[in-house]
Design an enzyme around this catalytic site. Sequence first.
Site, PDB file in Angstrom:
ATOM      1  N   LYS A   9      58.061  -5.757  34.433  1.00  0.00           N
ATOM      2  CA  LYS A   9      57.893  -7.357  34.685  1.00  0.00           C
ATOM      3  C   LYS A   9      59.155  -7.754  35.343  1.00  0.00           C
ATOM      4  O   LYS A   9      60.154  -7.015  35.485  1.00  0.00           O
ATOM      5  CB  LYS A   9      57.783  -7.775  33.319  1.00  0.00           C
ATOM      6  CG  LYS A   9      56.494  -7.473  32.599  1.00  0.00           C
ATOM      7  CD  LYS A   9      56.476  -8.307  31.270  1.00  0.00           C
ATOM      8  CE  LYS A   9      55.095  -7.862  30.452  1.00  0.00           C
ATOM      9  NZ  LYS A   9      54.931  -8.473  29.131  1.00  0.00           N
ATOM     10  N   TYR A  49      46.664 -12.566  33.077  1.00  0.00           N
ATOM     11  CA  TYR A  49      46.705 -13.131  31.755  1.00  0.00           C
ATOM     12  C   TYR A  49      45.455 -13.652  31.093  1.00  0.00           C
ATOM     13  O   TYR A  49      45.514 -14.470  30.194  1.00  0.00           O
ATOM     14  CB  TYR A  49      47.832 -13.582  31.330  1.00  0.00           C
ATOM     15  CG  TYR A  49      49.081 -12.544  31.176  1.00  0.00           C
ATOM     16  CD1 TYR A  49      48.942 -11.478  30.178  1.00  0.00           C
ATOM     17  CD2 TYR A  49      50.391 -12.702  31.784  1.00  0.00           C
ATOM     18  CE1 TYR A  49      49.923 -10.654  30.048  1.00  0.00           C
ATOM     19  CE2 TYR A  49      51.416 -11.681  31.678  1.00  0.00           C
ATOM     20  CZ  TYR A  49      51.327 -10.695  30.760  1.00  0.00           C
ATOM     21  OH  TYR A  49      52.072  -9.683  30.731  1.00  0.00           O
ATOM     22  N   HIS A 115      54.311  -3.961  31.189  1.00  0.00           N
ATOM     23  CA  HIS A 115      53.065  -4.234  30.758  1.00  0.00           C
ATOM     24  C   HIS A 115      52.278  -2.966  30.974  1.00  0.00           C
ATOM     25  O   HIS A 115      52.542  -2.238  31.907  1.00  0.00           O
ATOM     26  CB  HIS A 115      52.586  -5.263  31.670  1.00  0.00           C
ATOM     27  CG  HIS A 115      50.884  -5.493  31.747  1.00  0.00           C
ATOM     28  ND1 HIS A 115      50.417  -6.136  30.697  1.00  0.00           N
ATOM     29  CD2 HIS A 115      49.942  -4.918  32.164  1.00  0.00           C
ATOM     30  CE1 HIS A 115      49.015  -5.811  30.785  1.00  0.00           C
ATOM     31  NE2 HIS A 115      48.738  -5.113  31.706  1.00  0.00           N
ATOM     32  N   GLU A 126      42.450  -4.433  35.810  1.00  0.00           N
ATOM     33  CA  GLU A 126      43.703  -4.583  36.128  1.00  0.00           C
ATOM     34  C   GLU A 126      44.034  -3.866  37.509  1.00  0.00           C
ATOM     35  O   GLU A 126      44.740  -4.390  38.464  1.00  0.00           O
ATOM     36  CB  GLU A 126      44.954  -4.444  35.153  1.00  0.00           C
ATOM     37  CG  GLU A 126      44.755  -5.357  34.199  1.00  0.00           C
ATOM     38  CD  GLU A 126      45.501  -5.036  32.598  1.00  0.00           C
ATOM     39  OE1 GLU A 126      46.354  -4.168  32.701  1.00  0.00           O
ATOM     40  OE2 GLU A 126      45.394  -6.000  31.743  1.00  0.00           O
TER      41      GLU A 126
HETATM   42  P1  DAT Z   1      51.135  -6.491  25.026  1.00  0.00           P
HETATM   43  O1  DAT Z   1      52.017  -6.960  26.376  1.00  0.00           O
HETATM   44  O2  DAT Z   1      51.803  -5.620  24.323  1.00  0.00           O
HETATM   45  O3  DAT Z   1      50.063  -5.778  25.674  1.00  0.00           O
HETATM   46  P2  DAT Z   1      49.735  -8.945  24.582  1.00  0.00           P
HETATM   47  O4  DAT Z   1      48.651  -8.563  25.710  1.00  0.00           O
HETATM   48  O5  DAT Z   1      49.244  -9.160  23.276  1.00  0.00           O
HETATM   49  O6  DAT Z   1      50.814  -7.664  24.374  1.00  0.00           O
HETATM   50  O7  DAT Z   1      50.591 -10.324  25.204  1.00  0.00           O
HETATM   51  C1  DAT Z   1      50.973 -10.107  26.438  1.00  0.00           C
HETATM   52  C2  DAT Z   1      52.326 -10.601  26.515  1.00  0.00           C
HETATM   53  O8  DAT Z   1      52.338 -11.993  26.228  1.00  0.00           O
HETATM   54  C3  DAT Z   1      53.395  -9.830  25.723  1.00  0.00           C
HETATM   55  O9  DAT Z   1      54.031  -8.856  26.243  1.00  0.00           O
HETATM   56  C4  DAT Z   1      54.439 -10.923  25.437  1.00  0.00           C
HETATM   57  C5  DAT Z   1      53.724 -12.242  25.334  1.00  0.00           C
HETATM   58  N1  DAT Z   1      53.508 -12.553  23.944  1.00  0.00           N
HETATM   59  C6  DAT Z   1      52.322 -12.122  23.079  1.00  0.00           C
HETATM   60  N2  DAT Z   1      52.053 -12.715  22.074  1.00  0.00           N
HETATM   61  C7  DAT Z   1      53.194 -13.463  22.195  1.00  0.00           C
HETATM   62  C8  DAT Z   1      53.553 -14.429  20.873  1.00  0.00           C
HETATM   63  N3  DAT Z   1      53.229 -14.659  19.734  1.00  0.00           N
HETATM   64  N4  DAT Z   1      54.602 -15.373  21.247  1.00  0.00           N
HETATM   65  C9  DAT Z   1      55.240 -15.248  22.590  1.00  0.00           C
HETATM   66  N5  DAT Z   1      54.711 -14.294  23.562  1.00  0.00           N
HETATM   67  C10 DAT Z   1      53.877 -13.366  23.155  1.00  0.00           C
HETATM   68 MG    MG Z   2      48.236  -7.017  26.426  1.00  0.00          MG
END
Ligand code: DAT
Ligand code: MG
Length: 149
Positions: A9, A49, A115, A126
């Site tokens: 990232k 996302y 990521h 992806e």
């Molecule tokens: P990961 O990156 O572990 O797959 P994710 O897909 O649930 O996690 O979320 C994508 C990204 O979004 C993560 O790397 C950081 C951010 N994120 C996730 N949950 C969050 C939260 N509750 N508050 C702030 N940022 C968050």
């Molecule tokens: Mg994720």
Amino acid sequence: MEQTFVMVKPDGVQRGLVGEVVSRLEKRGYRLVGIKMLQLTREMAEAHYAEHRGKSFYNGLVDFICAGPVVAMVWEGKGVIAGVRQLMGATDPAQAAAGTIRADLAVEMGRNVVHGADSPASARREIALYFRPEELVSYRRAGEEWLYE
Ligand code: DAT
Ligand code: MG
């Protein structure tokens, strides 16, 4: 062989951690089969996302991922999707196990360096978002007989 999508990232790029992330995956034994540096547009970030659209952190997340260049990669190996998630550690670096990328190199959830796709369906989606098939190479790393039984 199983493939996954991994991205360093913008925080990881700016902090000079591209080599560190690549190195950890290489040392595990995974095979790098595609890599490119790019600046995400808002449209690409929203596609990346899409699963988080509507969540409280979504806008900040899209802003952050567009805030600088990223390094997009495809890695290959036995169990690579789960294996990369294991090397990355939990989403929140404060909760990530010691020795993982996020625990070792990051502090906050919104700046967690890396990521990685979380399932075979996400990996396929992806990879297709970032790479054309002809941008991926097919090869075997030297010494794979010492990695796989
Ligand atoms: P990961 O990156 O572990 O797959 P994710 O897909 O649930 O996690 O979320 C994508 C990204 O979004 C993560 O790397 C950081 C951010 N994120 C996730 N949950 C969050 C939260 N509750 N508050 C702030 N940022 C968050
Ligand atoms: Mg994720």
